[in-house]
Design an enzyme around this catalytic site. Structure first.
Site, PDB file in Angstrom:
ATOM      1  N   ASP A 133      92.500  58.632   3.816  1.00 15.42           N
ATOM      2  CA  ASP A 133      93.723  58.167   3.174  1.00 15.42           C
ATOM      3  C   ASP A 133      94.391  59.200   2.290  1.00 15.42           C
ATOM      4  OD1 ASP A 133      94.909  55.961   4.060  1.00 15.42           O
ATOM      5  OD2 ASP A 133      93.617  54.556   3.013  1.00 15.42           O
TER       6      ASP A 133
ATOM      7  N   ASP B  63     105.966  46.083   5.143  1.00  8.45           N
ATOM      8  CA  ASP B  63     106.705  46.050   6.411  1.00  8.45           C
ATOM      9  C   ASP B  63     105.872  46.546   7.586  1.00  8.45           C
ATOM     10  OD1 ASP B  63     106.568  48.749   5.916  1.00  8.45           O
ATOM     11  OD2 ASP B  63     108.730  49.039   5.659  1.00  8.45           O
TER      12      ASP B  63
ATOM     13  N   GLY C  74      92.613  44.859   3.869  1.00  2.40           N
ATOM     14  CA  GLY C  74      92.666  44.979   5.332  1.00  2.40           C
ATOM     15  C   GLY C  74      93.777  45.890   5.798  1.00  2.40           C
TER      16      GLY C  74
ATOM     17  N   ARG D 227      84.377  51.273   5.202  1.00  2.00           N
ATOM     18  CA  ARG D 227      84.615  51.689   3.821  1.00  2.00           C
ATOM     19  C   ARG D 227      83.705  50.903   2.887  1.00  2.00           C
ATOM     20  NH1 ARG D 227      90.597  52.044   4.456  1.00  2.00           N
ATOM     21  NH2 ARG D 227      90.819  52.044   6.706  1.00  2.00           N
TER      22      ARG D 227
ATOM     23  N   ASP E 273      88.521  50.802  -1.244  1.00  2.00           N
ATOM     24  CA  ASP E 273      88.945  50.673   0.160  1.00  2.00           C
ATOM     25  C   ASP E 273      89.291  52.038   0.754  1.00  2.00           C
ATOM     26  OD1 ASP E 273      91.054  50.252  -1.853  1.00  2.00           O
ATOM     27  OD2 ASP E 273      92.427  50.263  -0.153  1.00  2.00           O
ATOM     28  N   ASN E 274      89.328  53.071  -0.084  1.00  2.00           N
ATOM     29  CA  ASN E 274      89.626  54.409   0.407  1.00  2.00           C
ATOM     30  C   ASN E 274      88.409  55.317   0.301  1.00  2.00           C
ATOM     31  OD1 ASN E 274      92.259  53.671   0.979  1.00  2.00           O
ATOM     32  ND2 ASN E 274      93.050  54.375  -0.992  1.00  2.00           N
TER      33      ASN E 274
ATOM     34  N   LYS F 138      98.241  54.386  12.216  1.00  2.00           N
ATOM     35  CA  LYS F 138      98.787  54.003  10.914  1.00  2.00           C
ATOM     36  C   LYS F 138     100.302  53.955  11.067  1.00  2.00           C
ATOM     37  CE  LYS F 138      98.141  55.799   6.221  1.00  2.00           C
ATOM     38  NZ  LYS F 138      97.191  56.655   5.480  1.00  2.00           N
TER      39      LYS F 138
ATOM     40  N   ARG G  35      99.039  47.815   7.987  1.00  2.00           N
ATOM     41  CA  ARG G  35      99.975  48.549   8.860  1.00  2.00           C
ATOM     42  C   ARG G  35      99.212  49.498   9.780  1.00  2.00           C
ATOM     43  NH1 ARG G  35     102.576  53.396   5.278  1.00  2.00           N
ATOM     44  NH2 ARG G  35     100.807  53.762   3.915  1.00  2.00           N
TER      45      ARG G  35
HETATM   46  P1  AMP Z   1      96.599  52.393   0.757  1.00  2.00           P
HETATM   47  O1  AMP Z   1      97.015  52.500  -0.679  1.00  2.00           O
HETATM   48  O2  AMP Z   1      97.473  53.169   1.696  1.00  2.00           O
HETATM   49  O3  AMP Z   1      95.155  52.686   0.956  1.00  2.00           O
HETATM   50  O4  AMP Z   1      96.843  50.876   1.180  1.00  2.00           O
HETATM   51  C1  AMP Z   1      96.353  49.790   0.456  1.00  2.00           C
HETATM   52  C2  AMP Z   1      96.598  48.492   1.202  1.00  2.00           C
HETATM   53  O5  AMP Z   1      98.002  48.256   1.358  1.00  2.00           O
HETATM   54  C3  AMP Z   1      96.023  48.433   2.602  1.00  2.00           C
HETATM   55  O6  AMP Z   1      95.591  47.118   2.797  1.00  2.00           O
HETATM   56  C4  AMP Z   1      97.204  48.777   3.474  1.00  2.00           C
HETATM   57  O7  AMP Z   1      97.070  48.266   4.781  1.00  2.00           O
HETATM   58  C5  AMP Z   1      98.337  48.093   2.734  1.00  2.00           C
HETATM   59  N1  AMP Z   1      99.656  48.694   2.989  1.00  2.00           N
HETATM   60  C6  AMP Z   1     100.141  49.851   2.499  1.00  2.00           C
HETATM   61  N2  AMP Z   1     101.393  50.081   2.924  1.00  2.00           N
HETATM   62  C7  AMP Z   1     101.737  49.031   3.720  1.00  2.00           C
HETATM   63  C8  AMP Z   1     102.909  48.650   4.462  1.00  2.00           C
HETATM   64  N3  AMP Z   1     104.004  49.412   4.481  1.00  2.00           N
HETATM   65  N4  AMP Z   1     102.877  47.490   5.152  1.00  2.00           N
HETATM   66  C9  AMP Z   1     101.787  46.703   5.137  1.00  2.00           C
HETATM   67  N5  AMP Z   1     100.669  46.991   4.462  1.00  2.00           N
HETATM   68  C10 AMP Z   1     100.626  48.137   3.755  1.00  2.00           C
HETATM   69 MG    MG Z   2      93.771  52.827   2.279  1.00  2.00          MG
END
Ligand code: AMP
Ligand code: MG
Length: 479
Positions: free
Chosen positions: A256, A119, A84, A177, A246-247, A107, A87
């Site tokens: 992403d 965070d 989900g 996605r 998810d991407n 984002k 952020r």
């Molecule tokens: P990503 O690798 O950017 O596609 O992110 C994978 C998952 O990690 C997704 O569910 C994002 O929402 C979560 N995520 C990545 N960075 C953060 C962050 N700094 N704070 C909260 N969730 C994050």
């Molecule tokens: Mg992602």
């Protein structure tokens, strides 16, 4: 301006209403004015205090329902049932100047119930990186989510060091996605899965609605869109870096821009991401990774493909079998265009010619982008710029002679072989300057990469490979 909330209402099980954080000192860093116009925004208004408050989600129009979207995903092959938007937020849907529905999404807008240990924040550097690369991809004609703006928040983000925070405002034809379908399937509610599929059909593949088996048609439309997308990546030497389910979008847009990079020296084993130790998402593995993800989509869709499970599996397998053929057809046609050769060229001539070229480029570690651009110069009779890219220039002579005998169309080649891509050293240089409050290098880079096929005097350094001392490039995700 109104922001629709169709996703939030039709798919409430996948949407958690949420509010963005309030940045202490928001400052607009970059804005894509053309995209703003397409969406019906007055760019001058987006630069005002109220406009910037919208771009960070602090001030949304009345009636809007911002939500964090739920999705699952296979991350490097490992299934995570609940990822989900940790952020990110979907602010809502807009109808653009052409009548198309687009998501307005943020984002870095603060923690959500999906944040787990994160965070909820994003740093200026990675958000500007997504901004530059997605603008370049769009200018290259490759389907992608778009970047509307990056706003510095005035907040500090703790990574390995303390960094300035930012929010990226992103636009997509949707944020559905493969992982959205995995989540709905995991919920064990076939009616939810069906509503999600109907939503996806209405939004992306309306032709499927009239098909005899609409959900099979949806699956096949996603296969076709992804086969074409990944072929386009391969043809410009783009390495996505984190092709988790998810991407991967249902629309066929690139999404992403975390650890992505453009490959310079041609080598299919190229990996940039620091966390991709096994090379799962190496340049040359991308078509297979996409097909693997589509098999996960098939598993999620299974109850919709046929009432009988065995038959559903057979339909899924038959559909998936199309992927390699469609990918190959898209890639082959694209490669023929890069070489300036006619569509009807005998494949028994074209295929070995291409294979031989790629083998020569790999053994010479030749700069992919520079070579294909230099090739139109060779088609016009000056082979030297292309030859010079090989450590042993004579190695390509025989190939060049045979290729030129086929009568390549140099002008057509210049329309498909970019001069300017966001080369890694240039992106890093622009981001380093931006971190010091100096945005001019970023603007100059954007100027080059947003008109990638038009060679312009004075921009030579944007067309050149990284200097040798740039070393082995590494990228990081989740930043
Ligand atoms: P990503 O690798 O950017 O596609 O992110 C994978 C998952 O990690 C997704 O569910 C994002 O929402 C979560 N995520 C990545 N960075 C953060 C962050 N700094 N704070 C909260 N969730 C994050
Ligand atoms: Mg992602």
């Amino acid at each position: 301006m109104t922001l629709g909330s169709r996703f939030a209402h039709e798919l409430a099980e996948l949407a958690v209403p949420w509010q963005a954080g309030e940045p202490p000192d928001p400052r607009l860093l970059v804005l894509d004015e053309a995209l703003a116009g397409e969406l019906g925004f007055d760019p001058a208004w987006l630069r005002t205090r109220d406009g910037v408050r919208l771009l960070v989600g602090a001030g949304v129009p009345r009636g809007a329902t911002p939500v964090a979207q739920a999705y699952a995903g296979h991350q490097f092959g490992r299934y995570v049932p609940r990822l989900g938007d940790g952020r990110a937020l979907l602010l809502g849907e807009l109808v653009d100047a052409d009548g198309r529905v687009r998501d307005l999404h943020l984002k870095g807008s603060g923690r959500t119930p999906f944040a787990r240990g994160g965070d909820g924040l994003a740093a200026v550097g990675p958000m500007l990186r997504e901004y530059v690369v997605s603008r370049a991809m769009h200018a290259l004609g490759i389907p992608t989510t778009r970047s509307l703006a990056v706003v510095a928040t005035g907040q500090t983000v703790r990574r390995e060091t303390l960094l300035p925070g930012a929010v990226l405002a992103r636009v997509a034809s949707s944020h559905l996605r493969v992982g959205s379908f995995q989540y709905a399937r995991g919920a064990g509610d076939v009616r939810l899965l069906r509503r999600l599929a109907d939503h996806a059909i209405a939004r992306h593949h309306p032709g499927a609605a009239g098909a005899e088996r609409p959900y099979v048609a949806l699956f096949q439309a996603v296969i076709t869109a992804q086969a074409s997308l990944v072929a386009r990546w391969m043809l410009v030497a783009f390495v996505h870096g984190v092709m988790n389910t998810d991407n991967m979008t249902i629309s066929g847009e690139t999404i992403d821009y975390g650890p992505c990079a453009f490959m310079e020296a041609f080598d299919p084993a190229t990996v940039y991401s620091s966390i991709d130790r096994g090379g799962r998402y190496a340049y040359g593995n991308q078509p297979l990774a996409a097909q693997w993800n589509l098999a996960r989509l098939a598993e999620a869709l299974l109850p919709l493909l046929h009432e009988d499970e065995e038959q559903a599996v057979a339909v899924a397998a038959e559909s998936l079998d199309r992927f390699p053929r469609q990918y190959h057809a898209a890639w082959t046609a694209g490669m023929r265009a890069k070489l300036g050769l006619p569509d009807d060229l005998d494949p028994t001539i074209a295929a070995p010619l291409v294979d031989e070229l790629l083998a020569l480029m790999q053994s010479g570690r030749v700069d992919y982008t520079s070579f294909f651009r230099a090739l139109s110069v060779a088609a016009r009779g000056h082979a030297e710029p292309a030859r010079r890219l090989f450590p042993d220039p004579a190695a390509i002579d025989d190939w060049l002679t045979r290729w030129r005998a086929l009568g390549p169309d140099a002008d057509a080649m210049d329309l498909v072989n970019p001069v300017y891509i966001p080369r890694n050293h240039l992106v890093e240089e622009a981001l380093a300057a931006a971190a010091d409050g100096e945005l001019a290098p970023l603007e100059r880079l954007l100027d080059a990469v947003t008109a990638p096929y038009r060679e312009r005097p004075g921009l030579e350094r944007y067309a050149a490979a990284a200097p040798p001392d740039f070393g082995a490039y590494r990228t990081f995700c989740g930043t």
